[in-house]
Design a protein around this motif. Structure first.
Motif, mmCIF file in Angstrom:
data_model
loop_
_atom_site.group_PDB
_atom_site.id
_atom_site.type_symbol
_atom_site.label_atom_id
_atom_site.label_comp_id
_atom_site.label_asym_id
_atom_site.label_seq_id
_atom_site.Cartn_x
_atom_site.Cartn_y
_atom_site.Cartn_z
ATOM 1 N N ARG A 1 2.006 6.449 -7.044
ATOM 2 C CA ARG A 1 0.925 7.340 -7.468
ATOM 3 C C ARG A 1 1.334 8.797 -7.307
ATOM 4 N NH1 ARG A 1 -4.902 7.490 -4.525
ATOM 5 N NH2 ARG A 1 -3.541 8.001 -2.792
ATOM 6 N N PHE A 2 1.968 9.114 -6.170
ATOM 7 C CA PHE A 2 2.395 10.490 -5.952
ATOM 8 C C PHE A 2 3.497 10.890 -6.930
ATOM 9 C CE2 PHE A 2 5.166 13.685 -4.050
ATOM 10 C CZ PHE A 2 4.264 14.737 -4.054
ATOM 11 N N TYR B 1 -6.522 9.917 -7.521
ATOM 12 C CA TYR B 1 -6.915 10.499 -6.241
ATOM 13 C C TYR B 1 -8.425 10.705 -6.226
ATOM 14 C CZ TYR B 1 -2.070 11.315 -5.015
ATOM 15 O OH TYR B 1 -0.754 11.144 -4.691
ATOM 16 N N MET C 1 1.237 4.083 -2.945
ATOM 17 C CA MET C 1 1.034 5.496 -2.633
ATOM 18 C C MET C 1 2.183 6.343 -3.182
ATOM 19 S SD MET C 1 0.819 7.054 1.173
ATOM 20 C CE MET C 1 0.404 8.731 1.531
ATOM 21 N N LEU C 2 3.400 5.869 -3.008
ATOM 22 C CA LEU C 2 4.573 6.604 -3.490
ATOM 23 C C LEU C 2 4.629 6.646 -5.016
ATOM 24 C CD1 LEU C 2 7.248 5.342 -0.953
ATOM 25 C CD2 LEU C 2 6.178 7.599 -1.032
ATOM 26 N N LEU D 1 4.392 14.016 1.627
ATOM 27 C CA LEU D 1 5.500 13.340 0.969
ATOM 28 C C LEU D 1 6.573 14.281 0.426
ATOM 29 C CD1 LEU D 1 3.404 10.657 -0.917
ATOM 30 C CD2 LEU D 1 4.749 10.337 1.169
ATOM 31 N N ASP E 1 -1.333 14.363 0.265
ATOM 32 C CA ASP E 1 -0.148 13.571 -0.055
ATOM 33 C C ASP E 1 1.041 14.455 -0.416
ATOM 34 O OD1 ASP E 1 -1.366 11.173 0.467
ATOM 35 O OD2 ASP E 1 -1.291 10.428 -1.594
ATOM 36 N N CYS F 1 -4.452 10.576 -11.820
ATOM 37 C CA CYS F 1 -3.550 9.740 -11.018
ATOM 38 C C CYS F 1 -4.277 8.901 -9.975
ATOM 39 C CB CYS F 1 -2.482 10.611 -10.363
ATOM 40 S SG CYS F 1 -1.347 11.316 -11.581
ATOM 41 N N HIS G 1 -7.155 15.231 -1.607
ATOM 42 C CA HIS G 1 -6.327 14.066 -1.289
ATOM 43 C C HIS G 1 -4.933 14.200 -1.892
ATOM 44 C CE1 HIS G 1 -10.304 12.259 -0.399
ATOM 45 N NE2 HIS G 1 -9.610 11.833 0.634
ATOM 46 N N LYS H 1 0.827 -1.201 0.000
ATOM 47 C CA LYS H 1 0.000 0.000 0.000
ATOM 48 C C LYS H 1 0.865 1.257 0.000
ATOM 49 C CE LYS H 1 -3.876 2.140 2.371
ATOM 50 N NZ LYS H 1 -4.914 1.983 3.384
ATOM 51 N N ARG H 2 1.911 1.263 0.811
ATOM 52 C CA ARG H 2 2.810 2.428 0.869
ATOM 53 C C ARG H 2 3.558 2.595 -0.457
ATOM 54 N NH1 ARG H 2 3.432 7.208 3.582
ATOM 55 N NH2 ARG H 2 5.621 7.723 3.749
#
Length: 73
Positions: free
Chosen positions: A21-22, A44, A18-19, A57, A53, A42, A49, A14-15
């Motif tokens: 996607r960001f 979100y 997330m990275l 991040l 992030d 992307c 949201h 999951k992490r």
């Protein structure tokens, strides 16, 4: 599979997602994409949201990221 992923990558799936996607969103923002369009493209849920992030991040808001010149340096 989850523990093996964590052992190999050092992050939970999951992490890591997330990275990734960001990273896609940050690259799109610095390429001139509008914040709302980038958030949608992307994955979100909405612009807020992406904003959350970006602050967590990168330490910057999406508008600051969009204004950054990544060609220098």
């Amino acid at each position: 599979m989850w523990s093996r992923f964590g052992a190999q990558i050092g992050l939970t799936p999951k992490r890591a997602a997330m990275l990734v996607r960001f990273d896609h969103a940050a690259r799109a923002l610095t390429s001139g994409g509008s914040i709302g369009d980038v958030a949608l493209a992307c994955g979100y849920a909405d612009q807020s949201h992406l904003h959350r992030d970006a602050l967590a991040l990168a330490g910057f808001t999406p508008s600051v990221l969009a204004a950054m010149d990544t060609s220098a340096g």
